[in-house]
Motif scaffolding. Structure first.
Motif, PDB file in Angstrom:
ATOM      1  N   LEU A   1      44.783  29.765  41.875  1.00  0.00           N
ATOM      2  CA  LEU A   1      45.521  29.087  40.808  1.00  0.00           C
ATOM      3  C   LEU A   1      47.004  29.188  41.101  1.00  0.00           C
ATOM      4  O   LEU A   1      47.521  30.270  41.373  1.00  0.00           O
ATOM      5  N   ARG A   2      47.643  28.073  41.078  1.00  0.00           N
ATOM      6  CA  ARG A   2      49.108  28.001  41.171  1.00  0.00           C
ATOM      7  C   ARG A   2      49.540  27.096  40.038  1.00  0.00           C
ATOM      8  O   ARG A   2      49.455  27.489  38.889  1.00  0.00           O
ATOM      9  N   ALA A   3      49.975  25.873  40.335  1.00  0.00           N
ATOM     10  CA  ALA A   3      50.298  24.911  39.277  1.00  0.00           C
ATOM     11  C   ALA A   3      49.013  24.445  38.600  1.00  0.00           C
ATOM     12  O   ALA A   3      49.007  24.027  37.459  1.00  0.00           O
ATOM     13  N   GLY A   4      47.924  24.534  39.326  1.00  0.00           N
ATOM     14  CA  GLY A   4      46.589  24.195  38.850  1.00  0.00           C
ATOM     15  C   GLY A   4      45.598  24.811  39.821  1.00  0.00           C
ATOM     16  O   GLY A   4      45.978  25.569  40.717  1.00  0.00           O
ATOM     17  N   LEU A   5      44.358  24.483  39.671  1.00  0.00           N
ATOM     18  CA  LEU A   5      43.331  24.989  40.572  1.00  0.00           C
ATOM     19  C   LEU A   5      43.472  24.303  41.923  1.00  0.00           C
ATOM     20  O   LEU A   5      43.469  23.086  42.008  1.00  0.00           O
ATOM     21  N   GLU A   6      43.649  25.087  42.971  1.00  0.00           N
ATOM     22  CA  GLU A   6      43.816  24.565  44.325  1.00  0.00           C
ATOM     23  C   GLU A   6      42.688  25.037  45.220  1.00  0.00           C
ATOM     24  O   GLU A   6      42.190  26.157  45.072  1.00  0.00           O
ATOM     25  N   THR A   7      42.320  24.185  46.165  1.00  0.00           N
ATOM     26  CA  THR A   7      41.407  24.567  47.233  1.00  0.00           C
ATOM     27  C   THR A   7      42.256  24.826  48.463  1.00  0.00           C
ATOM     28  O   THR A   7      43.132  24.029  48.795  1.00  0.00           O
TER      29      THR A   7
ATOM     30  N   CYS B   1      44.434  39.093  48.424  1.00  0.00           N
ATOM     31  CA  CYS B   1      43.363  39.823  47.753  1.00  0.00           C
ATOM     32  C   CYS B   1      42.259  38.827  47.433  1.00  0.00           C
ATOM     33  O   CYS B   1      42.526  37.740  46.924  1.00  0.00           O
ATOM     34  N   MET B   2      41.020  39.200  47.723  1.00  0.00           N
ATOM     35  CA  MET B   2      39.888  38.298  47.504  1.00  0.00           C
ATOM     36  C   MET B   2      38.763  39.028  46.770  1.00  0.00           C
ATOM     37  O   MET B   2      38.534  40.218  46.993  1.00  0.00           O
ATOM     38  N   ALA B   3      38.076  38.278  45.919  1.00  0.00           N
ATOM     39  CA  ALA B   3      36.880  38.794  45.251  1.00  0.00           C
ATOM     40  C   ALA B   3      35.936  37.637  44.980  1.00  0.00           C
ATOM     41  O   ALA B   3      36.348  36.477  44.937  1.00  0.00           O
ATOM     42  N   VAL B   4      34.671  37.976  44.805  1.00  0.00           N
ATOM     43  CA  VAL B   4      33.674  36.977  44.406  1.00  0.00           C
ATOM     44  C   VAL B   4      33.761  36.874  42.880  1.00  0.00           C
ATOM     45  O   VAL B   4      32.914  37.367  42.148  1.00  0.00           O
ATOM     46  N   ASN B   5      34.872  36.292  42.467  1.00  0.00           N
ATOM     47  CA  ASN B   5      35.161  35.973  41.069  1.00  0.00           C
ATOM     48  C   ASN B   5      35.801  34.594  41.073  1.00  0.00           C
ATOM     49  O   ASN B   5      36.290  34.146  42.108  1.00  0.00           O
ATOM     50  N   ASP B   6      35.859  33.959  39.917  1.00  0.00           N
ATOM     51  CA  ASP B   6      36.502  32.649  39.871  1.00  0.00           C
ATOM     52  C   ASP B   6      38.024  32.806  39.844  1.00  0.00           C
ATOM     53  O   ASP B   6      38.553  33.894  39.589  1.00  0.00           O
ATOM     54  N   ALA B   7      38.716  31.722  40.126  1.00  0.00           N
ATOM     55  CA  ALA B   7      40.179  31.753  40.249  1.00  0.00           C
ATOM     56  C   ALA B   7      40.850  32.116  38.918  1.00  0.00           C
ATOM     57  O   ALA B   7      41.922  32.736  38.913  1.00  0.00           O
ATOM     58  N   PHE B   8      40.231  31.778  37.790  1.00  0.00           N
ATOM     59  CA  PHE B   8      40.813  32.089  36.490  1.00  0.00           C
ATOM     60  C   PHE B   8      40.763  33.597  36.225  1.00  0.00           C
ATOM     61  O   PHE B   8      41.709  34.174  35.697  1.00  0.00           O
ATOM     62  N   VAL B   9      39.676  34.231  36.616  1.00  0.00           N
ATOM     63  CA  VAL B   9      39.560  35.686  36.497  1.00  0.00           C
ATOM     64  C   VAL B   9      40.577  36.354  37.422  1.00  0.00           C
ATOM     65  O   VAL B   9      41.248  37.313  37.028  1.00  0.00           O
ATOM     66  N   MET B  10      40.706  35.846  38.639  1.00  0.00           N
ATOM     67  CA  MET B  10      41.659  36.431  39.588  1.00  0.00           C
ATOM     68  C   MET B  10      43.088  36.334  39.052  1.00  0.00           C
ATOM     69  O   MET B  10      43.878  37.276  39.175  1.00  0.00           O
ATOM     70  N   GLN B  11      43.430  35.205  38.433  1.00  0.00           N
ATOM     71  CA  GLN B  11      44.771  35.048  37.879  1.00  0.00           C
ATOM     72  C   GLN B  11      44.988  36.012  36.706  1.00  0.00           C
ATOM     73  O   GLN B  11      46.039  36.647  36.595  1.00  0.00           O
ATOM     74  N   ALA B  12      44.008  36.126  35.831  1.00  0.00           N
ATOM     75  CA  ALA B  12      44.128  37.038  34.685  1.00  0.00           C
ATOM     76  C   ALA B  12      44.274  38.478  35.163  1.00  0.00           C
ATOM     77  O   ALA B  12      45.087  39.242  34.623  1.00  0.00           O
TER      78      ALA B  12
ATOM     79  N   MET C   1      46.133  35.848  45.271  1.00  0.00           N
ATOM     80  CA  MET C   1      44.836  36.206  44.721  1.00  0.00           C
ATOM     81  C   MET C   1      43.878  35.055  45.004  1.00  0.00           C
ATOM     82  O   MET C   1      44.050  33.950  44.485  1.00  0.00           O
ATOM     83  N   LEU C   2      42.885  35.319  45.841  1.00  0.00           N
ATOM     84  CA  LEU C   2      41.961  34.280  46.298  1.00  0.00           C
ATOM     85  C   LEU C   2      40.584  34.457  45.676  1.00  0.00           C
ATOM     86  O   LEU C   2      40.052  35.566  45.609  1.00  0.00           O
ATOM     87  N   SER C   3      40.015  33.343  45.268  1.00  0.00           N
ATOM     88  CA  SER C   3      38.678  33.328  44.687  1.00  0.00           C
ATOM     89  C   SER C   3      37.668  32.860  45.730  1.00  0.00           C
ATOM     90  O   SER C   3      37.787  31.763  46.267  1.00  0.00           O
ATOM     91  N   ASP C   4      36.702  33.718  45.995  1.00  0.00           N
ATOM     92  CA  ASP C   4      35.533  33.354  46.812  1.00  0.00           C
ATOM     93  C   ASP C   4      34.353  33.269  45.851  1.00  0.00           C
ATOM     94  O   ASP C   4      33.357  33.967  45.990  1.00  0.00           O
ATOM     95  N   GLY C   5      34.518  32.417  44.848  1.00  0.00           N
ATOM     96  CA  GLY C   5      33.595  32.360  43.715  1.00  0.00           C
ATOM     97  C   GLY C   5      32.131  32.228  44.063  1.00  0.00           C
ATOM     98  O   GLY C   5      31.274  32.789  43.380  1.00  0.00           O
TER      99      GLY C   5
END
Length: 160
Positions: free
Chosen positions: A17-23, A72-83, A96-100
């Motif tokens: 997540l930056r300005a929005g959800l990015e891939t 930093c990476m986790a198997v969580n969604d990008a919104f959780v990583m941002q929070a 903070m990277l999401s490998d959801g």
């Protein structure tokens, strides 16, 4: 089979997540730079929140002085990583990277089945030092351990 020194980082799309959800593609993240990618089993989990991420936050400037990007990476969604980043006062630049879906985790061979705890597929705890998309050092924890993937240990074992 897990990733080894000398292996190229697999090409996988992650989210942030930056300005929005990015891939973002792993080749775009790691090619042409020095980086440490560390992974945690889950955002907001005890060791990850009390020790693992805080160590990288505390030593972030030292990594940057050495010209090393930190991810930093986790198997969580990008919104959780941002929070989680907000609660941990993660500095700008520590991404903070999401490998959801666990795609990079599986491609690295570093998945952890935490189904018995109700957490499903997660990443093992690890850190990789990467130069121009190629793994130069692996710091992979044994299950239940937190030693070799800490920011302090990684810094002590990187080229100066």
């Amino acid at each position: 089979m897990s990733i080894h020194v000398g292996d190229r980082i697999p090409e996988v799309a992650l989210k942030r997540l930056r300005a929005g959800l990015e891939t973002v593609d792993t080749y775009a993240l790691f090619d042409g730079r020095k980086a440490v990618l560390f992974a945690v089993p889950g955002a907001f989990t005890p060791t990850c929140s009390a020790r693992h991420l805080p160590g990288y936050v505390e030593h972030f400037d030292e990594f940057r002085r050495r010209g090393i990007e930190v991810y930093c990476m986790a198997v969580n969604d990008a919104f959780v990583m941002q929070a989680w980043a907000k609660t941990q006062s993660v500095p700008d630049g520590l991404q903070m990277l999401s490998d959801g879906n666990g795609e990079l985790t599986r491609a690295l061979g570093l998945e952890l089945d935490a189904s018995s705890s109700g957490m499903g597929l997660r990443s093992r705890r690890f850190a990789l030092y990467i130069e121009d998309g190629v793994v130069r050092s692996c710091f992979i924890e044994q299950p239940g351990q937190f030693e070799v993937s800490s920011a302090e240990h990684v810094l002590a074992h990187l080229p100066t």
